[in-house]
Design a protein around this motif. Structure first.
Motif, PDB file in Angstrom:
ATOM      1  N   GLY A 150       2.333   0.830  -7.808  1.00  0.00           N
ATOM      2  CA  GLY A 150       2.844   0.075  -6.663  1.00  0.00           C
ATOM      3  C   GLY A 150       1.754  -0.750  -5.998  1.00  0.00           C
ATOM      4  N   GLN A 151       2.149  -1.854  -5.365  1.00  0.00           N
ATOM      5  CA  GLN A 151       1.184  -2.743  -4.735  1.00  0.00           C
ATOM      6  C   GLN A 151       0.752  -2.178  -3.386  1.00  0.00           C
ATOM      7  N   LYS A 152      -0.479  -2.435  -3.015  1.00  0.00           N
ATOM      8  CA  LYS A 152      -1.032  -1.969  -1.752  1.00  0.00           C
ATOM      9  C   LYS A 152      -1.484  -3.174  -0.928  1.00  0.00           C
ATOM     10  N   ASP A 342      -0.632 -16.015   1.668  1.00  0.00           N
ATOM     11  CA  ASP A 342      -1.745 -16.130   0.717  1.00  0.00           C
ATOM     12  C   ASP A 342      -1.557 -15.165  -0.457  1.00  0.00           C
ATOM     13  N   TYR A 343      -1.106 -13.960  -0.145  1.00  0.00           N
ATOM     14  CA  TYR A 343      -0.951 -12.936  -1.179  1.00  0.00           C
ATOM     15  C   TYR A 343       0.091 -13.369  -2.215  1.00  0.00           C
ATOM     16  N   PHE A 344       1.271 -13.754  -1.738  1.00  0.00           N
ATOM     17  CA  PHE A 344       2.351 -14.084  -2.661  1.00  0.00           C
ATOM     18  C   PHE A 344       2.179 -15.463  -3.285  1.00  0.00           C
ATOM     19  N   SER A 345       1.508 -16.378  -2.599  1.00  0.00           N
ATOM     20  CA  SER A 345       1.214 -17.672  -3.209  1.00  0.00           C
ATOM     21  C   SER A 345       0.298 -17.472  -4.413  1.00  0.00           C
ATOM     22  N   HIS A 346      -0.675 -16.595  -4.265  1.00  0.00           N
ATOM     23  CA  HIS A 346      -1.568 -16.291  -5.380  1.00  0.00           C
ATOM     24  C   HIS A 346      -0.802 -15.582  -6.504  1.00  0.00           C
ATOM     25  N   GLU A 379       7.839 -13.351   0.847  1.00  0.00           N
ATOM     26  CA  GLU A 379       7.867 -13.367  -0.616  1.00  0.00           C
ATOM     27  C   GLU A 379       9.080 -14.132  -1.138  1.00  0.00           C
ATOM     28  N   ARG A 380      10.256 -13.885  -0.545  1.00  0.00           N
ATOM     29  CA  ARG A 380      11.447 -14.592  -0.996  1.00  0.00           C
ATOM     30  C   ARG A 380      11.296 -16.101  -0.789  1.00  0.00           C
ATOM     31  N   ALA A 381      10.701 -16.464   0.344  1.00  0.00           N
ATOM     32  CA  ALA A 381      10.515 -17.888   0.617  1.00  0.00           C
ATOM     33  C   ALA A 381       9.543 -18.525  -0.380  1.00  0.00           C
TER      34      ALA A 381
END
Length: 472
Positions: A150-152, A342-346, A379-381
């Protein structure tokens, strides 16, 4: 001084049993004997045995040693951690080599000198310790691979409310005191628990977590304490429980309020005794853990309603840390939104930013799902946005609406929210939002359920339940 250790002597000659027992009892704490090899399985099941000194010849066969080989294989199949030393009055080099190939640790011929026997037994106990350690590390590695998935995310905040939380964590982490983290669902209780672990003296050891709400009643003891092969129908191999995995580290039990009272009693006993026994096992295992628990339930109220044991509550909340809901820490929303963007863009290989009006809308929304809801919305966006600016409204629509005056009062903010001409109240329904998120993630990952579940922060099992629920 006697050494810790348990040994079983198996021989059909009573004189040898007495002589060896008298010798070994001077050096080891537990020395058992039997003249019947059919008793071996029962003895191993009833108590921990580390070394077995096994005769190779019983009544059926006088000199070939085949009986010894037969019982050697039976012992290894029952408990591979037991070290077996074979003995016979008809020893020769070939028999010794065959015995070791078959799994024996050593071989000794009768008659022997006491010093020789003591040396062989000492080496066998050393071998037993090594086997136990290797076996434990193997099981722990397998268990850790399952438990550490799982992600942290980072545990972030700059608001006054969060600075108080960080200050309490810093003080409590320096001790081994049990900690109870309270707060609404989605406020980041597991992230707080991980922050406590990282700030503690146990930071270089394992951090093991378990959501008590996801554990079936019949698997509770197996999840926490482990099980032995064959303990129940699906127990096809030994499994290390979360307590043992967390030994020397930290154990985080999330949503503890979901635990039935009957299982609370079992948990309390393990915490009090600092020992656990795997399901189907007979050997108690000592555990040294730092316990961190969390609940979004009102546990004192649950005690009054007889849903939670008061003695367990006393045991787990030496220090209590309350995490504020996101509506009480509005100052943190821009920081969190930027972090998750930043996290989800990466993660999805995008280059996006948030427009000022969308950030204002995010700050004015009440966020009933707290930080978790914010993270999933971002994240959905990121997944669905087509241009360079994050299109929050394309995902949650009218959900991003002005907070009420009560909300602004709770958050101690005077921000002005944009006007909304029309509200589709269906967008306030969490199930509707969840269904949209599941559909969007599946579409983005081209129907790959594993990837879609991972993107949503769900297990495969949880994802399949939602697919069935929404008929997808």
């Amino acid at each position: 001084m006697k050494q810790a250790g348990s040994i079983l002597i198996v021989d059909d000659n009573p004189d040898i049993l007495v002589a060896v027992q008298l010798l070994l009892k001077q050096h080891y704490q537990t020395v058992k004997t039997t003249d019947n090899p059919f008793d071996i399985a029962k003895i191993i099941n009833e108590q921990p045995i580390e070394v077995i000194l096994l005769d190779m010849n019983f009544n059926r066969d006088a000199i070939s040693g085949q009986e010894g080989f037969y019982w050697l294989k039976k012992i290894i199949a029952q408990d591979p951690s037991v070290v077996v030393v074979l003995m016979t009055a008809y020893g020769d080099i070939k028999l010794a080599v065959d015995a070791i190939k078959a799994g024996a640790a050593d071989f000794i011929a009768k008659p022997w000198k006491n010093e020789q026997l003591l040396g062989v037994i000492a080496a066998a106990f050393s071998h037993a310790k090594d086997k136990q350690q290797v076996g434990k590390l193997t099981r722990q590695t397998h268990g850790l691979n399952q438990a550490l998935s799982g992600q942290k995310f980072e545990f972030l905040g700059k608001s006054t409310a969060m600075q108080k939380v960080f200050n309490t964590i810093e003080k409590a982490a320096q001790t081994d005191a049990n900690i109870l983290i309270t707060g609404e669902s989605g406020t980041g209780k597991e992230l707080a628990a991980h922050a406590i672990h990282l700030a503690s003296a146990r930071s270089d050891q394992a951090f093991i977590s378990l959501d008590m709400g996801s554990v079936g009643q019949n698997l509770f003891e197996s999840e926490l304490f482990g099980h032995k092969k064959g303990a129940f129908t699906d127990a096809k191999a030994d499994r290390v429980g979360r307590f043992e995995l967390a030994h020397s580290g930290s154990l985080f039990l999330d949503e503890l309020g979901n635990l039935p009272v009957s299982q609370q009693t079992t948990l309390l006993a393990a915490l009090q005794n600092r020992q656990i026994t795997p399901v189907g096992g007979t050997k108690a295992i000592g555990v040294d853990i730092r316990l961190i628990c969390a609940s979004n339930d009102n546990l004192p109220q649950a005690v009054r309603e007889n849903r939670f044991r008061q003695d367990l509550l006393y045991r787990i909340n030496t220090v209590e840390i309350r995490l504020p809901p996101l509506r009480e820490r509005v100052d943190d929303i821009p920081l969190l939104a930027k972090y998750y963007l930043d996290y989800f863009s990466h993660k999805y290989k995008r280059q996006l930013s948030i427009a000022a009006e969308d950030m204002a809308a995010l700050c004015n929304y009440r966020w009933p799902g707290n930080v978790r809801e914010l993270a999933h919305a971002i994240e959905r966006a990121v997944i669905l946005t087509d241009n360079e600016f994050l299109d929050i409204r394309s995902v949650v629509g009218a959900e991003i609406t002005p907070a009420t005056e009560e909300t602004n009062a709770d958050a101690h903010t005077t921000q002005t929210a944009p006007k909304v001409d029309h509200i589709d109240y269906d967008t306030f329904n969490l199930e509707t939002l969840e269904q949209r998120a599941v559909r969007a993630s599946l579409k983005h990952h081209q129907g790959n359920v594993s990837q879609a579940a991972k993107a949503l922060g769900l297990t495969r099992g949880a994802m399949y339940r939602r697919l069935e629920k929404y008929g997808l």
